[in-house]
Write an enzyme that holds these catalytic residues in place. Structure first.
Site, PDB file in Angstrom:
ATOM      1  N   SER A  58      21.521  44.526  34.783  1.00 55.49           N
ATOM      2  CA  SER A  58      20.686  44.837  35.949  1.00 55.49           C
ATOM      3  C   SER A  58      20.365  46.315  36.043  1.00 55.49           C
ATOM      4  O   SER A  58      21.189  47.170  35.694  1.00 55.49           O
ATOM      5  CB  SER A  58      21.444  44.413  37.209  1.00 55.49           C
ATOM      6  OG  SER A  58      20.897  45.016  38.346  1.00 55.49           O
ATOM      7  N   GLU A  79      20.531  47.811  38.634  1.00 57.48           N
ATOM      8  CA  GLU A  79      21.529  48.372  39.564  1.00 57.48           C
ATOM      9  C   GLU A  79      22.574  49.202  38.819  1.00 57.48           C
ATOM     10  O   GLU A  79      23.274  49.998  39.423  1.00 57.48           O
ATOM     11  CB  GLU A  79      22.228  47.246  40.323  1.00 57.48           C
ATOM     12  CG  GLU A  79      21.473  46.741  41.536  1.00 57.48           C
ATOM     13  CD  GLU A  79      21.455  47.734  42.688  1.00 57.48           C
ATOM     14  OE1 GLU A  79      22.524  48.186  43.104  1.00 57.48           O
ATOM     15  OE2 GLU A  79      20.344  48.053  43.161  1.00 57.48           O
ATOM     16  N   TYR A 117      28.853  45.377  42.837  1.00 59.03           N
ATOM     17  CA  TYR A 117      27.931  44.576  42.027  1.00 59.03           C
ATOM     18  C   TYR A 117      27.481  45.374  40.798  1.00 59.03           C
ATOM     19  O   TYR A 117      27.531  44.902  39.664  1.00 59.03           O
ATOM     20  CB  TYR A 117      26.708  44.155  42.865  1.00 59.03           C
ATOM     21  CG  TYR A 117      25.638  43.521  42.021  1.00 59.03           C
ATOM     22  CD1 TYR A 117      25.724  42.188  41.646  1.00 59.03           C
ATOM     23  CD2 TYR A 117      24.542  44.271  41.560  1.00 59.03           C
ATOM     24  CE1 TYR A 117      24.763  41.607  40.838  1.00 59.03           C
ATOM     25  CE2 TYR A 117      23.577  43.698  40.754  1.00 59.03           C
ATOM     26  CZ  TYR A 117      23.694  42.373  40.397  1.00 59.03           C
ATOM     27  OH  TYR A 117      22.746  41.799  39.588  1.00 59.03           O
ATOM     28  N   VAL A 139      15.385  41.139  50.059  1.00 60.29           N
ATOM     29  CA  VAL A 139      14.452  41.704  51.036  1.00 60.29           C
ATOM     30  C   VAL A 139      13.033  41.142  50.906  1.00 60.29           C
ATOM     31  O   VAL A 139      12.352  40.937  51.914  1.00 60.29           O
ATOM     32  CB  VAL A 139      14.471  43.259  50.969  1.00 60.29           C
ATOM     33  CG1 VAL A 139      13.699  43.800  49.773  1.00 60.29           C
ATOM     34  CG2 VAL A 139      13.949  43.842  52.268  1.00 60.29           C
ATOM     35  N   GLN A 189      27.590  36.610  41.266  1.00 59.90           N
ATOM     36  CA  GLN A 189      27.393  36.940  42.679  1.00 59.90           C
ATOM     37  C   GLN A 189      26.355  38.049  42.624  1.00 59.90           C
ATOM     38  O   GLN A 189      26.648  39.170  42.233  1.00 59.90           O
ATOM     39  CB  GLN A 189      28.729  37.396  43.288  1.00 59.90           C
ATOM     40  CG  GLN A 189      28.722  37.538  44.798  1.00 59.90           C
ATOM     41  CD  GLN A 189      27.682  38.476  45.367  1.00 59.90           C
ATOM     42  OE1 GLN A 189      26.583  38.053  45.795  1.00 59.90           O
ATOM     43  NE2 GLN A 189      27.973  39.756  45.363  1.00 59.90           N
ATOM     44  N   GLY A 223      24.065  29.481  35.896  1.00 60.83           N
ATOM     45  CA  GLY A 223      23.172  29.895  36.971  1.00 60.83           C
ATOM     46  C   GLY A 223      21.852  29.161  36.917  1.00 60.83           C
ATOM     47  O   GLY A 223      20.816  29.669  37.344  1.00 60.83           O
TER      48      GLY A 223
END
Ligand code: GDD
Length: 370
Positions: free
Chosen positions: A158, A160, A182, A222, A116, A39
């Site tokens: 993450s 998340e 994800y 965002v 991703q 990455g």
């Protein structure tokens, strides 16, 4: 391929100049460490490369073949570093390709950042998100175990993973409740990393990073969507900013601060997992308010609600408790929320003004639907 790159017969990409002598001049010593970054073309990969090069590392990167075929767009963030990097083409989906690179490079440290990473997209294609993210991490760990077992491994986990949060702020002991493919893929990668540490003794650490942004952020996220629209609106190139959930709150930091924590994690005596966050949360609406106010506009005149940008399952609040990172790594964020927003707006304004002056059109590099 840019003029300062050439492809070797074995598929490696390297600077056209004799890079070995260049590197020896640059780092000048025999105890030079070698790092491998997956990455490397992304936001974090570019900042981490800068950090490691400044510390005298030899920096190798894994890139997809498509990046080599379209370097002008896909290597934009690392273009200024290309003469000092060694790039290898491989795919996260192919164990054999990763195995070969690891066997050849024999890195001291490996930073696995590739994924991703766009949460929204993972609702559109759960399968490819799970395949790429879970198998990619598993392939990296298995290849390191097989051919470079002394290599220290960093996994980009993450916030998340916390998803529908059990508590706020979250720390390393907070239970996971991911809300997207994800998030699920990151929980799997986190657990794989821990298991390779415990079962096979790898030095494998995970950074549970909260949202980290910068002028190099992709346009689909965002913050960059907001700052690029603010700049366009200020310059009369757009008149509306369509957004989804304005109430979602995130703990937003600067990517340059966060890559420092990645490196610090691999310098410890023992591998461990760390939350990396600022400890302050702001809503999407607050981000938009501040961004518009940077150019003396009122967000309410431009932001409109667009159902296309709402997610089937939302993560409403992420707020991190990074006291362990502070205590054990000595890590602290240096960039505050307002400073971050201002830097991003300023940079987008400059980019568009520059493009206008050079009459090169105003197409956004790396643009994807957002
Ligand atoms: N992208 C996007 N576009 N998000 C929007 C929009 C919009 O138009 N409108 C509202 N949002 C809300 C999303 O619903 C979400 O709650 C929040 O803005 C942030 O979305 P993103 O910027 O796409 O980031 P993310 O929080 O989903 O994920 C990022 O941070 C994670 C760490 O917490 C990514 O960088 C992940 O890869 C990373 O792991």
């Amino acid at each position: 391929m840019p003029g300062n790159l050439r492809r070797r017969s074995d598929g490696l990409v390297e600077p056209a100049a004799n890079r070995q002598s260049e590197l020896d001049v640059y780092d000048g010593g025999s105890n030079v460490k070698t790092a491998l970054i997956t990455g490397i073309t992304g936001q974090d990969g570019s900042y981490l490369s800068e950090l490691l090069l400044a510390k005298g590392y030899r920096v190798h990167g894994i890139v997809r073949r498509v990046a080599l075929e379209d370097p002008d767009h896909r290597m934009q963030r690392i273009r200024h570093l290309l003469p000092r990097l060694e790039l290898h083409s491989a795919s996260l989906e192919s164990f054999a390709s990763l195995f070969q690179v690891l066997a050849r490079v024999q890195p001291d440290e490996c930073y696995h950042l590739a994924a991703q990473s766009f949460v929204s997209y993972s609702f559109e294609d759960e399968f490819s998100t799970l395949n790429t993210n879970i198998n990619g991490t598993h392939h990296m760990l298995a290849a390191i175990k097989a051919v470079a077992p002394k290599c220290r491994f960093y996994f980009a986990a993450s916030s998340e993973m916390f998803g529908k949060v059990r508590e706020a702020p979250q720390n390393e002991l907070t239970a996971f409740h991911p809300r997207s493919a994800y998030g699920i893929s990151k929980v799997a990668g986190f657990e794989l990393t821990r298991n390779y540490r415990e079962a096979y003794g790898l030095f494998a650490a995970s950074g549970i990073l909260y949202n980290h942004e910068s002028p190099r952020r992709g346009f689909e996220f965002v913050t960059r969507k907001i700052t690029s629209h603010v700049a366009k609106i200020r310059l009369g190139l757009a008149d509306k900013l369509p957004l989804g959930n304005l109430d979602a709150k995130r703990d937003w930091g600067h990517a340059r601060d966060y890559v420092r924590a990645m490196w610090q994690m691999l310098q410890q005596d023992q591998p461990d997992d760390f939350v990396v966050a600022t400890g302050h949360a702001a809503s999407v609406q607050e981000f938009a308010e501040v961004a518009f106010s940077c150019v003396n506009l009122d967000w309410r005149d431009y932001v409109e609600s667009d159902p296309r940008f709402f997610r089937p399952a939302e993560v409403q609040l992420l707020l991190g408790d990074a006291r362990k990172a502070s205590r054990r790594l000595g890590w602290e964020p240096t960039c505050g929320f307002h400073e971050l927003v201002e830097e991003m707006v300023r940079s987008d304004l400059e980019r568009l003004e520059d493009a206008g002056e050079r009459s090169e059109g105003l197409a956004e590099p790396m643009t994807v639907p957002n």
